[in-house]
Design an enzyme around this catalytic site. Structure first.
Site, PDB file in Angstrom:
ATOM      1  N   ILE A   1      32.145  11.706  -9.600  1.00 45.19           N
ATOM      2  CA  ILE A   1      32.501  12.642 -10.671  1.00 45.19           C
ATOM      3  C   ILE A   1      33.975  12.521 -11.057  1.00 45.19           C
ATOM      4  O   ILE A   1      34.366  12.953 -12.137  1.00 45.19           O
ATOM      5  CB  ILE A   1      32.161  14.098 -10.300  1.00 45.19           C
ATOM      6  N   GLU A   2      34.795  11.931 -10.199  1.00 44.92           N
ATOM      7  CA  GLU A   2      36.216  11.774 -10.518  1.00 44.92           C
ATOM      8  C   GLU A   2      36.465  10.603 -11.466  1.00 44.92           C
ATOM      9  O   GLU A   2      37.226  10.716 -12.427  1.00 44.92           O
ATOM     10  CB  GLU A   2      37.034  11.569  -9.236  1.00 44.92           C
ATOM     11  N   SER A   3      35.846   9.450 -11.189  1.00 47.40           N
ATOM     12  CA  SER A   3      36.205   8.231 -11.929  1.00 47.40           C
ATOM     13  C   SER A   3      35.018   7.401 -12.369  1.00 47.40           C
ATOM     14  O   SER A   3      35.214   6.342 -12.964  1.00 47.40           O
ATOM     15  CB  SER A   3      37.102   7.357 -11.046  1.00 47.40           C
TER      16      SER A   3
END
Length: 437
Positions: free
Chosen positions: A150-152
């Site tokens: 979900i971050e990158s």
């Protein structure tokens, strides 16, 4: 396992520069208990276009669609009891509760983002061993390995609009706080191994503060200060779902997105999502340099694809390895290390004038024409004369003097005397000094 044992796994092509770009739908609409609709922001990586991911060098080189997959490219939906039961079966320490918001994010991953999930399932073969090793070294739950999803979207070169970078999306200040080198030439936020160990350390420290994993990953998104504010506004409640209304919009969707990422990375088959096939990259090795060297020097002398070399060394922002500053590590295909050693002197000398344009020594050209010198001297003399003319002069007031008499003796005016000395009226005192120019 030591870090060096997963060199072969980390030899994937890490390259490509992608900035996260928003698509049309950056929000998810949820309905509260009163029937009121609310928009919450989705994590920025969920707006990452799959075409950008698939055009990265390592994607084109080591990932390919599974043409033998018999799944229909069609999502399947289930009753909520099925999602609850599946989440409950995950071998996790962290709680993975179900609610309508979590369902919205599961629907996003299994629907619009299903091809991005296919890419991330393939890319996870490169990154998961690194994440798990880092998390294990700090005694953290291994399900945190899905945080970079979900971050990158598992793109080590991703850069957010706020300036966060790398797989774990470190901001500059936090990255430096956890030992990542960041300057004009180096950005270790993009180094998968170093950033993973820094992220594990940061997550451990956040758990020491909050003692609750949902609050930890929420704090990872918006910072511990915002979580503490939300807890205070919620009357001291230290439960993510109770402080939910007091969180920033994106953080409200962050924990649900994390739960959804855990779900889809484990139950993709049930939704007819086929992982991309992964070809493990060739073995790599490292060399240490004590001089400045440009990646193009290495690539052209050693016969290495410059894009491959760049993506094996994503931390070098401008292709320059600053070995003069400190010993620096360069990763390259194992077959090329002997070539580098045999041609090291030639590599350092190759196209230095073209590739290194920053001068270390310059001479000042102070040759000027005689007329220019004379003009300069004349200006200097003129300035000196003006200064002499404007030199301050003071006189002592004599007994019985008036301003008009003093002005006449010193070739000035009463008005000027008043201005220079702040005199109002005509009263002056004998023995006092006043300015006359």
């Amino acid at each position: 396992m030591k870090k060096k044992l997963f060199i072969a796994i980390t030899a994937m092509i890490f390259g490509g520069s992608c900035v996260m770009q928003a698509q049309n739908e950056e929000e998810i609409i949820v309905t509260d208990n009163d029937g009121k609709e609310e928009a919450i922001d989705v994590p920025e990586a969920m707006n990452f276009e799959v075409d950008s991911l698939l055009n990265l060098y390592y994607s084109k080189t080591y990932l390919q669609p599974d043409n033998d997959c018999n799944f229909r490219d069609e999502n399947v939906t289930y009753p909520k009891e099925v999602y609850i039961e599946r989440l409950g079966r995950l071998p996790n320490v962290m709680e993975m509760p179900y609610n309508d918001i979590v369902q919205k994010f599961i629907d996003r991953y299994t629907g619009r983002l299903r091809h991005s999930v296919s890419y991330m399932l393939g890319a996870s073969n490169f990154y998961t061993p690194i994440f798990e090793e880092a998390l294990e070294s700090y005694g953290l739950p291994l399900e945190l390995k899905y945080l970079p999803v979900i971050e990158s979207a598992l793109n080590p070169m991703a850069t957010s609009h706020a300036g966060a970078a790398g797989l774990w999306q470190f901001m500059v200040a936090t990255g430096k706080q956890y030992g990542l080198e960041i300057n004009s030439l180096v950005d270790e936020r993009r180094d998968p191994i170093k950033s993973s160990f820094a992220a594990a350390q940061y997550l451990r420290d956040l758990y020491k503060i909050f003692g609750d994993w949902n609050l930890v990953i929420a704090a990872y998104n918006c910072g511990p200060e915002n979580i503490n504010k939300a807890i205070h506004r919620a009357g001291g409640e230290a439960d993510y779902w109770k402080i939910y209304p007091y969180l920033p919009r994106e953080t409200r969707g962050y924990v649900p997105a994390f739960i959804a990422a855990n779900y889809v990375m484990n139950y993709y088959c049930e939704h007819n999502i086929c992982p991309m096939r992964t070809q493990l990259p060739a073995k790599t090795d490292t060399i240490v340099v004590n001089k400045d060297v440009h990646l193009k020097q290495i690539a052209e002398v050693c016969g290495i694809d410059i894009d491959e070399l760049r993506t094996l060394n994503p931390q070098y922002r401008r292709d320059i390895v600053n070995g003069n500053n400190k010993p620096s590590v360069i990763r390259m295909p194992a077959t090329a290390t002997n070539t580098f050693i045999a041609n090291e002197d030639s590599i350092y000398k190759y196209k230095t004038e073209t590739l290194f344009t920053r001068r270390s020594l310059v001479e000042v050209d102070n040759s000027t024409s005689v007329s220019s010198t004379r003009k300069s001297q004349a200006k200097k003399k003129s300035s000196t004369r003006r200064k002499r003319r404007t030199r301050v002069k003071r006189v002592t007031i004599r007994q019985g003097d008036t301003l008009s008499e003093i002005a006449e003796r010193n070739h000035t005016t009463v008005k000027k005397l008043r201005q220079l000395n702040g005199i109002k009226g005509n009263n002056i005192r004998a023995g006092k000094k006043i300015r006359v120019r």
